[in-house]
Design an enzyme around this catalytic site. Structure first.
Site, mmCIF file in Angstrom:
data_model
loop_
_atom_site.group_PDB
_atom_site.id
_atom_site.type_symbol
_atom_site.label_atom_id
_atom_site.label_comp_id
_atom_site.label_asym_id
_atom_site.label_seq_id
_atom_site.Cartn_x
_atom_site.Cartn_y
_atom_site.Cartn_z
ATOM 1 N N HIS A 100 0.838 -1.218 0.000
ATOM 2 C CA HIS A 100 0.000 0.000 0.000
ATOM 3 C C HIS A 100 0.868 1.261 0.000
ATOM 4 C CE1 HIS A 100 -3.304 -2.710 1.390
ATOM 5 N NE2 HIS A 100 -2.307 -3.240 2.091
ATOM 6 N N SER B 32 15.812 22.103 -14.932
ATOM 7 C CA SER B 32 14.651 22.942 -15.191
ATOM 8 C C SER B 32 15.142 24.299 -15.666
ATOM 9 C CB SER B 32 13.842 23.091 -13.898
ATOM 10 O OG SER B 32 13.081 24.274 -13.942
ATOM 11 N N LYS C 240 16.726 21.567 -9.733
ATOM 12 C CA LYS C 240 16.033 20.356 -10.173
ATOM 13 C C LYS C 240 16.905 19.363 -10.932
ATOM 14 C CE LYS C 240 11.692 20.450 -10.789
ATOM 15 N NZ LYS C 240 10.578 19.713 -10.282
ATOM 16 N N GLU D 235 10.123 8.939 -16.686
ATOM 17 C CA GLU D 235 8.739 9.383 -16.918
ATOM 18 C C GLU D 235 8.264 9.007 -18.319
ATOM 19 O OE1 GLU D 235 8.160 13.458 -14.676
ATOM 20 O OE2 GLU D 235 10.205 13.266 -15.387
#
Ligand code: ARG
Length: 465
Positions: free
Chosen positions: A157, A278, A284, A291
């Site tokens: 979970h 970024s 970043k 992704e």
């Protein structure tokens, strides 16, 4: 201009929009190599059986070789007016060797031709994908061996569940990819029948030798029913189904990498090779490749649905709908190959932060089950009662704002007075993973053994356990 290849009874040219919807050359030119290969097998058989003269067969073969060289050199002109790869090749053959080119299409139709070409293409792709999956398995197994004893939290979970090792986690993906390779291998086995010689749908009166063409093209046998041969696209669907499942596995791993590399988790670091910055936030390091691997699952699974919908209402035998089989397959397999390669690169590149992982593994009372097991093993409590006692101890730790393994012995004894200081080795995360020696369990000794087994097998190209 009417199509010179079949326009005998046509007086007028197709509408502009007809050409646009009908032509497949823009995408099926990818099949050129397999188209020529299949034509060469066919013409050799026509010559050997005496259906055409051996000299004619040779002439046609030489012409096909020339076309192959032209395409390889990039000098071949693909024409939309000629619809597809089959007619483009045949038309050029006529230009090169004259009317004898027309004999190539004896005892053959574009229906069995395209089915043959496409099978050959997909079969090659399955081989490439299998090799790529194997390389990814190897990268995972090597990292697993390096990190066989690295403790991290295991989740259910997405809540801290029990400590596991990083190596064990990575080997779970090696297992998944092994099943993926098994699915592709099964698909390749069923795919490996030759439709060539089924002709348009009913077979042919010419004394062809389908065994010979099947053998020449590396097929196990000719397909037994001519209607099925030209209208079956199960092999493409199975490949897309196997691809969808494999893509789903890649996506799950990609998702983990996204989580692990976020500063909130800080379990894993990807180097500059696999991250982007970024344009506005200088701090970043984005895991874009992970992704994108995750996202490509959408188009791969979508391709499976698309082809399933194309096929579901088609009466036998061939219908032009089936021309829509190629683009989803091309796109999905391209995406899958890219995804596997990117994932392999990331797995080789990733570097776990062992301290952060271990710290997280110890948080959230992750060894509560170990405490319950200790109470069963050492005090003879029934597991349900041990679970209850442990629950009370966890509540106590929570009320004191500390983790289970930091709770003083006096507090443990206040709940169950027979607990001794030996319990602390069970509460320690390294001790916890070490104790899980059951077959398939996370103990570092198990992980090391499994990782080594896989590496040995994979280095030898092996698939199964
Ligand atoms: N380009 C066609 C396809 O991909 C080839 C088969 C054409 N057959 C036909 N009867 N029109 O399906």
């Amino acid at each position: 201009m009417t199509n010179t290849m079949w326009g005998g009874r046509f007086a007028a040219s197709p509408a502009k929009i007809m050409e646009e919807i009908n032509a497949s050359i823009d995408f099926d030119k990818r099949l050129w190599r397999h188209d020529i290969l299949a034509s060469k097998a066919h013409v050799a058989m026509l010559g050997a059986t005496g259906i055409i003269k051996p000299k004619e067969a040779e002439e046609i073969t030489r012409g096909l070789d020339k076309i192959q060289a032209e395409i390889e050199a990039g000098t071949f002109t693909f024409s939309r007016a000629l619809e597809d790869i089959h007619l483009n090749v045949e038309s050029r053959l006529t230009e090169l060797i004259g009317p004898v080119a027309g004999k190539l299409h004896t005892a053959r139709s574009r229906n069995d031709q395209v089915a043959t070409d496409f099978r050959l293409y997909v079969r090659d792709e399955i081989g490439t994908i299998d090799g790529a999956l194997r390389a990814l398995q190897l990268a995972l197994a090597r990292q697993a061996l390096t990190h066989a004893a690295a403790v991290m939290p295991g989740f259910t979970h997405l809540q801290t569940a029990q400590p596991i090792t990083f190596g064990h986690h990575l080997l779970a993906y090696v297992e998944m990819l092994g099943r993926d390779r098994g699915r592709f291998a099964d698909t390749a086995k069923r795919l490996n029948e030759s439709p060539l010689g089924a002709a348009a749908l009913a077979g042919t009166p010419f004394p062809i030798d389908r065994e010979a063409t099947a053998k020449a093209l590396g097929f196990a046998r000719p397909s037994a029913n001519s209607l099925d041969a030209v209208s079956d696209r199960d092999f493409a669907l199975e490949t897309l189904a196997a691809s969808s499942i494999a893509a789903m596995h890649l996506s799950r791993l990609a998702e983990e990498i996204v989580n692990w590399t976020s500063p909130q988790w800080g379990f894993v670091r990807l180097s500059d090779k696999f991250t982007t910055g970024s344009s506005i936030m200088p701090q970043k390091r984005n895991p874009d490749a992970a992704e994108l691997v995750r996202a490509k699952t959408g188009r791969i699974a979508g391709a499976f649905q698309a082809l399933l919908m194309v096929m579901k209402g088609l009466p036998l035998a061939y219908a032009k709908d089936m021309q829509e089989d190629k683009e989803p397959v091309f796109d999905a397999l391209d995406a899958l190959k890219l995804g596997i390669a990117a994932m392999t690169g990331m797995v080789e590149d990733l570097e776990p932060d062992l301290r952060a992982m271990k710290r997280a593994a110890a948080a959230g009372h992750s060894t509560a089950t170990d405490l319950a097991d200790w109470l069963v093993l050492n005090l003879g409590l029934p597991f349900r009662e041990a679970h209850h006692v442990t629950g009370k101890i966890v509540a106590l730790a929570e009320s004191q704002g500390c983790d289970l393994q930091k709770l003083p012995l006096a507090d443990l004894k206040s709940v169950e007075k027979r607990i001794t200081k030996e319990v602390y080795s069970a509460l320690d995360v390294a001790g916890s993973v070490k104790s899980r020696t059951s077959y398939g369990g996370t103990a570092p000794a198990n992980v090391k053994r499994e990782a080594k087994k896989w590496i040995k097998r994979l280095e030898k190209d092996g698939l199964s356990r």
